[in-house]
Write an enzyme that holds these catalytic residues in place. Structure first.
Site, PDB file in Angstrom:
ATOM      1  N   SER A 240       0.672  -1.232  -0.008  1.00 35.31           N
ATOM      2  CA  SER A 240      -0.065  -0.058  -0.020  1.00 35.31           C
ATOM      3  C   SER A 240       0.893   1.214   0.056  1.00 35.31           C
ATOM      4  CB  SER A 240      -0.907  -0.028   1.296  1.00 35.31           C
ATOM      5  OG  SER A 240      -0.350   0.143   2.222  1.00 35.31           O
ATOM      6  N   LYS A 241       0.365   2.445  -0.033  1.00 38.15           N
ATOM      7  CA  LYS A 241       0.969   3.649  -0.181  1.00 38.15           C
ATOM      8  C   LYS A 241       1.882   3.911   0.872  1.00 38.15           C
ATOM      9  CE  LYS A 241      -1.985   6.997  -2.310  1.00 38.15           C
ATOM     10  NZ  LYS A 241      -3.582   6.487  -2.394  1.00 38.15           N
TER      11      LYS A 241
END
Ligand code: GLU
Length: 467
Positions: free
Chosen positions: A240-241
């Protein structure tokens, strides 16, 4: 049988790097078998699907060289067909209309929770005559799912996976508002598109049992399935980010080459002997699902950067020059014209030796697009001592009389160093600082040759004039 695969993103966000790998595997598999690779935009979630996201997905696929062989199919345009297939199942007795009210369904869930059972539909309308339907309730259509036996999937990556049918309830295929559920739409679309192999993330494995039940009810042969492990971050959590870039276009902006990204994604979770550097043709030739591992792979940004550097060095200098010029032209502090372009092109074989990304390459080339006086980085500034400036002045006088070919300037610098009792590096480093504003650049003689006499002397003079 012609192999036909599809990539089926939902345009509810940007194109995730893990999804890009799914697209890549679909393309490689179909190409390897001389088949077709299609794209379906799964835009049935009207609230979350946007045209902007679709445009970004198409752009990202295009950049990666993963555009489909035919125009994309938009799932939302096929709702009538999905409904028709659901009605056909009702007529065949393989599905039924369920007239439950929202309150009844909520009570059913509540009871399951109280009894610590999974919240499954109890099938109360499975055999109940429609004549008993309460007025004013629009029915949903539910699959008459088998209750005995098990549903088995021979997955091309995961092996044989099975689930007892008693674990699955009668799922809704058409909601009471007439819209299809996702699981049903995917089955009908994959069938109608003639998909032979469904290659997708293993987060969809549990959906597959349901989908196989729908295939069977419709009397259709399910496609082959291959569920590929997801990509995790370095800490083992789903990527994820917070791990770094995840959207494909972020990788483009960060200066990665599409072929390096594809090469990296391919090697992440797929192997063929010790083959590391693979171009598209080679990947098509070697790709098979047997080489896909079952464990989640971990995204390693440093490794990607290294691999990108390897691809950069194999990339044509004209193309790299174009990439660098585009990036430099976007910077307000620089000016790029024909002269600058020619300089960058001439130095490209040297510049690309040291760069990991196009951003680094553009940074390394930026000095060529500057006008003196240059900005100096700290190390360069510290080299411009009074003593070195005196020397640079003398050197300027020598260079003013030198032919500006690589060999002549090299000879002139060597002779100058010898006369001054210095090593070549002691002469070259302050000169490099004056010419480039930094202490790292291609070889000094090539740098001088490419800048030319006038520009070199201007830069030397400007460095000497500064504080
Ligand atoms: N639309 C699904 C997703 O984006 C993929 C479904 C599939 O490949 O069957 O996760």
């Amino acid at each position: 049988m012609t192999v036909r695969t599809r990539f089926a993103p939902s345009p509810t966000g940007l194109l995730h790097i893990g999804s890009a790998r799914t697209a890549l595997f679909n393309l490689l598999f179909s190409r390897h078998h001389g088949g077709e690779y299609l794209l379906r935009i799964e835009d049935t979630d009207r609230q979350r699907s946007t045209e902007a996201n679709t445009a970004v997905i198409l752009d990202a696929l295009d950049w990666l060289g993963l555009s489909p062989d035919q125009p994309p199919v938009f799932q939302s345009t096929r709702e009538a067909r999905h409904a028709e297939a659901a009605q056909a199942l009702v007529e065949a007795g393989r599905a039924y209309r369920a007239y439950d009210t929202p309150e009844e369904l909520a009570a059913m869930r509540e009871q399951a929770r109280a009894e610590k059972r999974p919240p499954r539909y109890d099938g109360r309308w499975r055999d109940r005559p429609e004549a008993e339907a309460p007025p004013g309730i629009r029915p949903a259509i539910r699959l008459r799912a088998p209750r005995e036996g098990e549903t088995v999937v021979e997955d091309l990556v995961q092996g044989t996976v099975r689930v007892a049918n008693a674990e699955m309830d009668d799922l809704i295929i058409l909601r009471s508002d007439g819209t299809p559920t996702y699981l049903h739409a995917v089955v009908v679309d994959d069938h109608d598109m003639g998909i032979t192999h469904v290659i997708r993330g293993d987060d969809h494995l549990t959906n597959t049992f349901r989908q196989v039940q729908i295939y069977r009810a419709l009397g259709w042969e399910p496609p082959a399935f291959a569920h590929i492990p997801l990509i995790h971050g370095a800490d083992g959590a789903k990527l994820s980010k917070r791990h770094g870039a995840v959207s494909v276009l972020e990788f483009r902006d960060a200066g990665f080459l599409p072929e390096a990204v594809c090469n990296y994604l391919l090697r992440l979770g797929w192997g063929h002997g010790d083959a590391e550097i693979l171009d598209r043709d080679e990947a098509i030739r070697l790709f098979d699902l047997g080489g896909v591992g079952r464990a989640a792979s971990r995204m390693d940004y440093a490794k990607l950067t290294h691999l990108n550097g390897v691809h950069l060095r194999r990339t044509d200098d004209d193309r790299l020059t174009g990439e660098v010029l585009t990036r430099l032209a976007a910077r307000p502090d620089l000016r790029v014209g024909d002269t600058v372009q020619a300089r960058i092109r001439a130095l490209m074989p040297f510049l690309k030796e040291r760069a990991g990304t196009l951003v680094q390459l553009a940074d390394a080339a930026a000095f060529l697009a500057r006008q003196p006086p240059l900005p100096f980085d700290d190390k360069a500034a510290s080299l411009l001592t009074p003593e070195n400036r005196t020397r640079l002045r003398e050197l300027g006088a020598v260079l003013a009389e030198t032919a500006f070919s690589r060999t002549s300037v090299h000879a002139a610098l060597s002779a100058f160093a010898e006369r001054s009792g210095l090593k070549l590096g002691q002469v070259a480093q302050p000169l490099r600082a004056a010419l480039t504003g930094s202490t790292a650049s291609p070889p000094i003689d090539v740098t001088l040759e490419v800048l030319g006499r006038e520009e070199s002397l201007n830069r030397i003079a400007a460095a000497n004039a500064g504080n």
